[in-house]
Design a protein around this motif. Structure first.
Motif, PDB file in Angstrom:
ATOM      1  N   ARG A 113     -64.434 -35.186 -15.153  1.00 57.19           N
ATOM      2  CA  ARG A 113     -64.967 -34.671 -13.899  1.00 57.19           C
ATOM      3  C   ARG A 113     -64.335 -35.496 -12.792  1.00 57.19           C
ATOM      4  NH1 ARG A 113     -70.032 -35.497 -11.151  1.00 57.19           N
ATOM      5  NH2 ARG A 113     -70.579 -36.953 -12.790  1.00 57.19           N
ATOM      6  N   VAL A 114     -63.613 -34.811 -11.902  1.00 61.40           N
ATOM      7  CA  VAL A 114     -62.871 -35.510 -10.851  1.00 61.40           C
ATOM      8  C   VAL A 114     -63.101 -34.853  -9.503  1.00 61.40           C
ATOM      9  CG1 VAL A 114     -61.048 -36.223 -12.458  1.00 61.40           C
ATOM     10  CG2 VAL A 114     -60.750 -34.138 -11.104  1.00 61.40           C
ATOM     11  N   GLN A 115     -62.843 -35.618  -8.444  1.00 60.36           N
ATOM     12  CA  GLN A 115     -62.844 -35.054  -7.105  1.00 60.36           C
ATOM     13  C   GLN A 115     -61.467 -34.466  -6.825  1.00 60.36           C
ATOM     14  OE1 GLN A 115     -64.201 -38.596  -4.923  1.00 60.36           O
ATOM     15  NE2 GLN A 115     -66.043 -37.440  -4.382  1.00 60.36           N
ATOM     16  N   ALA A 116     -61.397 -33.612  -5.835  1.00 64.99           N
ATOM     17  CA  ALA A 116     -60.177 -32.854  -5.540  1.00 64.99           C
ATOM     18  C   ALA A 116     -58.977 -33.711  -5.175  1.00 64.99           C
ATOM     19  CB  ALA A 116     -60.451 -31.866  -4.401  1.00 64.99           C
ATOM     20  N   GLY A 117     -59.181 -34.891  -4.628  1.00 63.86           N
ATOM     21  CA  GLY A 117     -58.070 -35.737  -4.185  1.00 63.86           C
ATOM     22  C   GLY A 117     -57.454 -36.626  -5.252  1.00 63.86           C
ATOM     23  N   VAL A 118     -57.969 -36.578  -6.468  1.00 54.66           N
ATOM     24  CA  VAL A 118     -57.375 -37.354  -7.567  1.00 54.66           C
ATOM     25  C   VAL A 118     -55.999 -36.770  -7.865  1.00 54.66           C
ATOM     26  CG1 VAL A 118     -57.583 -37.908 -10.039  1.00 54.66           C
ATOM     27  CG2 VAL A 118     -59.597 -37.998  -8.562  1.00 54.66           C
ATOM     28  N   THR A 119     -55.003 -37.632  -8.001  1.00 54.03           N
ATOM     29  CA  THR A 119     -53.657 -37.133  -8.301  1.00 54.03           C
ATOM     30  C   THR A 119     -53.479 -36.951  -9.802  1.00 54.03           C
ATOM     31  OG1 THR A 119     -52.647 -39.329  -8.498  1.00 54.03           O
ATOM     32  CG2 THR A 119     -52.687 -38.317  -6.282  1.00 54.03           C
ATOM     33  N   LEU A 120     -52.496 -36.147 -10.149  1.00 58.24           N
ATOM     34  CA  LEU A 120     -52.161 -35.933 -11.556  1.00 58.24           C
ATOM     35  C   LEU A 120     -51.825 -37.258 -12.221  1.00 58.24           C
ATOM     36  CD1 LEU A 120     -51.656 -33.907 -13.855  1.00 58.24           C
ATOM     37  CD2 LEU A 120     -49.313 -33.657 -12.993  1.00 58.24           C
ATOM     38  N   GLU A 142     -49.145 -34.944  -6.818  1.00 58.40           N
ATOM     39  CA  GLU A 142     -49.911 -33.725  -6.500  1.00 58.40           C
ATOM     40  C   GLU A 142     -51.372 -33.959  -6.857  1.00 58.40           C
ATOM     41  OE1 GLU A 142     -50.257 -30.092  -4.956  1.00 58.40           O
ATOM     42  OE2 GLU A 142     -48.230 -30.663  -5.499  1.00 58.40           O
ATOM     43  N   THR A 143     -52.271 -33.509  -5.999  1.00 55.90           N
ATOM     44  CA  THR A 143     -53.690 -33.662  -6.294  1.00 55.90           C
ATOM     45  C   THR A 143     -54.156 -32.568  -7.251  1.00 55.90           C
ATOM     46  OG1 THR A 143     -54.384 -32.306  -4.410  1.00 55.90           O
ATOM     47  CG2 THR A 143     -54.175 -34.700  -4.033  1.00 55.90           C
ATOM     48  N   ILE A 144     -55.221 -32.874  -7.968  1.00 55.79           N
ATOM     49  CA  ILE A 144     -55.794 -31.889  -8.887  1.00 55.79           C
ATOM     50  C   ILE A 144     -56.278 -30.674  -8.095  1.00 55.79           C
ATOM     51  CG2 ILE A 144     -57.606 -31.454 -10.595  1.00 55.79           C
ATOM     52  CD1 ILE A 144     -55.260 -33.315 -11.520  1.00 55.79           C
ATOM     53  N   GLY A 145     -56.896 -30.914  -6.943  1.00 52.44           N
ATOM     54  CA  GLY A 145     -57.320 -29.805  -6.091  1.00 52.44           C
ATOM     55  C   GLY A 145     -56.148 -28.934  -5.665  1.00 52.44           C
ATOM     56  N   ALA A 170     -65.456 -25.431 -11.905  1.00 53.90           N
ATOM     57  CA  ALA A 170     -64.959 -25.870 -10.598  1.00 53.90           C
ATOM     58  C   ALA A 170     -66.101 -25.773  -9.601  1.00 53.90           C
ATOM     59  CB  ALA A 170     -63.792 -25.008 -10.147  1.00 53.90           C
ATOM     60  N   GLU A 171     -66.195 -26.784  -8.773  1.00 50.38           N
ATOM     61  CA  GLU A 171     -67.186 -26.772  -7.712  1.00 50.38           C
ATOM     62  C   GLU A 171     -66.436 -26.625  -6.402  1.00 50.38           C
ATOM     63  OE1 GLU A 171     -70.782 -29.502  -7.669  1.00 50.38           O
ATOM     64  OE2 GLU A 171     -69.530 -30.387  -6.093  1.00 50.38           O
ATOM     65  N   PHE A 172     -66.862 -25.677  -5.589  1.00 46.93           N
ATOM     66  CA  PHE A 172     -66.214 -25.502  -4.301  1.00 46.93           C
ATOM     67  C   PHE A 172     -67.260 -25.196  -3.245  1.00 46.93           C
ATOM     68  CE2 PHE A 172     -66.164 -21.437  -6.435  1.00 46.93           C
ATOM     69  CZ  PHE A 172     -66.514 -20.525  -5.449  1.00 46.93           C
ATOM     70  N   VAL A 180     -70.959 -24.104  -4.580  1.00 41.83           N
ATOM     71  CA  VAL A 180     -71.009 -23.176  -5.705  1.00 41.83           C
ATOM     72  C   VAL A 180     -70.253 -23.792  -6.871  1.00 41.83           C
ATOM     73  CG1 VAL A 180     -70.307 -20.891  -6.500  1.00 41.83           C
ATOM     74  CG2 VAL A 180     -71.076 -21.189  -4.163  1.00 41.83           C
ATOM     75  N   GLN A 181     -70.808 -23.646  -8.055  1.00 41.19           N
ATOM     76  CA  GLN A 181     -70.123 -24.128  -9.252  1.00 41.19           C
ATOM     77  C   GLN A 181     -69.813 -22.936 -10.153  1.00 41.19           C
ATOM     78  OE1 GLN A 181     -71.643 -26.733 -12.751  1.00 41.19           O
ATOM     79  NE2 GLN A 181     -70.982 -28.142 -11.139  1.00 41.19           N
ATOM     80  N   THR A 182     -68.558 -22.853 -10.557  1.00 43.75           N
ATOM     81  CA  THR A 182     -68.139 -21.775 -11.447  1.00 43.75           C
ATOM     82  C   THR A 182     -68.038 -22.308 -12.863  1.00 43.75           C
ATOM     83  OG1 THR A 182     -65.781 -22.250 -11.252  1.00 43.75           O
ATOM     84  CG2 THR A 182     -66.746 -20.771  -9.603  1.00 43.75           C
ATOM     85  N   GLU A 183     -68.015 -21.415 -13.807  1.00 44.21           N
ATOM     86  CA  GLU A 183     -67.712 -21.793 -15.183  1.00 44.21           C
ATOM     87  C   GLU A 183     -67.045 -20.623 -15.869  1.00 44.21           C
ATOM     88  OE1 GLU A 183     -71.450 -21.645 -17.878  1.00 44.21           O
ATOM     89  OE2 GLU A 183     -72.103 -22.518 -15.981  1.00 44.21           O
ATOM     90  N   LYS A 184     -66.387 -20.919 -16.965  1.00 44.59           N
ATOM     91  CA  LYS A 184     -65.702 -19.858 -17.706  1.00 44.59           C
ATOM     92  C   LYS A 184     -66.693 -18.857 -18.243  1.00 44.59           C
ATOM     93  CE  LYS A 184     -61.572 -22.242 -19.230  1.00 44.59           C
ATOM     94  NZ  LYS A 184     -60.743 -22.633 -20.359  1.00 44.59           N
ATOM     95  N   MET A 185     -66.265 -17.608 -18.233  1.00 46.44           N
ATOM     96  CA  MET A 185     -67.088 -16.561 -18.818  1.00 46.44           C
ATOM     97  C   MET A 185     -66.339 -15.968 -20.007  1.00 46.44           C
ATOM     98  SD  MET A 185     -68.746 -14.548 -15.546  1.00 46.44           S
ATOM     99  CE  MET A 185     -67.284 -13.640 -15.240  1.00 46.44           C
ATOM    100  N   GLY A 186     -67.030 -15.770 -21.067  1.00 45.36           N
ATOM    101  CA  GLY A 186     -66.445 -15.141 -22.238  1.00 45.36           C
ATOM    102  C   GLY A 186     -66.329 -13.644 -22.026  1.00 45.36           C
ATOM    103  N   LYS A 187     -65.571 -13.000 -22.891  1.00 43.58           N
ATOM    104  CA  LYS A 187     -65.394 -11.558 -22.721  1.00 43.58           C
ATOM    105  C   LYS A 187     -66.689 -10.780 -22.925  1.00 43.58           C
ATOM    106  CE  LYS A 187     -63.590 -11.149 -27.406  1.00 43.58           C
ATOM    107  NZ  LYS A 187     -62.457 -10.774 -28.214  1.00 43.58           N
TER     108      LYS A 187
END
Length: 192
Positions: A113-120, A142-145, A170-172, A180-187
């Protein structure tokens, strides 16, 4: 002179309500006027938030001004390595340069779990302690964000997929300031 007074007033107001800082000095604005593209756009403000709550307040403020027909565009900037000009604006640049915390590494579940400004580079250095890596062939600064926002496809994408294959959630923050926090959705999650 009227416009300069308005800019100073907005800067003072925002600085009273943030942990981070907002700048309107010409030298700082000039530094955020370019990225790796050929485009040059000078912002009116540069905001350097210290936490998510700062970002929420900045977006809420921008949204309120836009609702009153005061044009106040926002661009989010990571390392400034974008080649399309996407992190440039005539309004406010929100820099993620202080949002650089690696908040959690769970090597057993292979989750971070990282903040958007963390670099690769920062993330892969921390993951290397656990013999893990994010196999993305990109500039290490490059940042993860930025990687997520650009959803770039690299040389490893054929084998591992792009960065989006390594995102569980992802939280945005919406323009309203809501988080808002998203998560993967299965089919099977989607219904027709």
């Amino acid at each position: 002179k009227q416009r300069r007074w308005e800019v100073n007033k907005i800067t003072q107001y925002l600085n009273q309500h943030l942990v981070g800082s907002v700048y309107d000095k010409t030298s700082i604005l000039d530094a955020y006027s370019t990225d790796r593209s050929i485009i040059r756009i000078k912002p009116r403000f540069v905001a350097i938030p210290e936490n998510t709550n700062d970002v929420r307040k900045l977006l809420r403020f921008s949204n309120q001004l836009n609702k009153r027909n005061y044009n106040f565009p926002v661009a989010v900037r990571g390392s400034g390595l974008d080649k399309t000009g996407a992190d440039l604006t005539t309004g406010m640049v929100i820099s993620t340069e202080k949002l650089t915390k690696i908040q959690e590494i769970d090597p057993k579940e292979k989750l971070v779990r990282v903040q958007a400004g963390v670099t690769l580079e920062q993330l892969n250095s921390a993951l290397a302690l656990y013999n893990l890596t994010i196999p993305v062939d990109s500039n290490p600064k490059e940042t993860i964000g930025g990687l997520i926002a650009g959803c770039s496809v690299d040389d490893y994408a054929g084998k591992y997929g792009g960065i989006y294959n390594f995102i569980d959630r992802a939280e945005f923050i919406l323009p309203s300031g809501d988080c808002v926090q998203t998560e993967k959705m299965g089919k099977h999650t989607l219904k027709r």
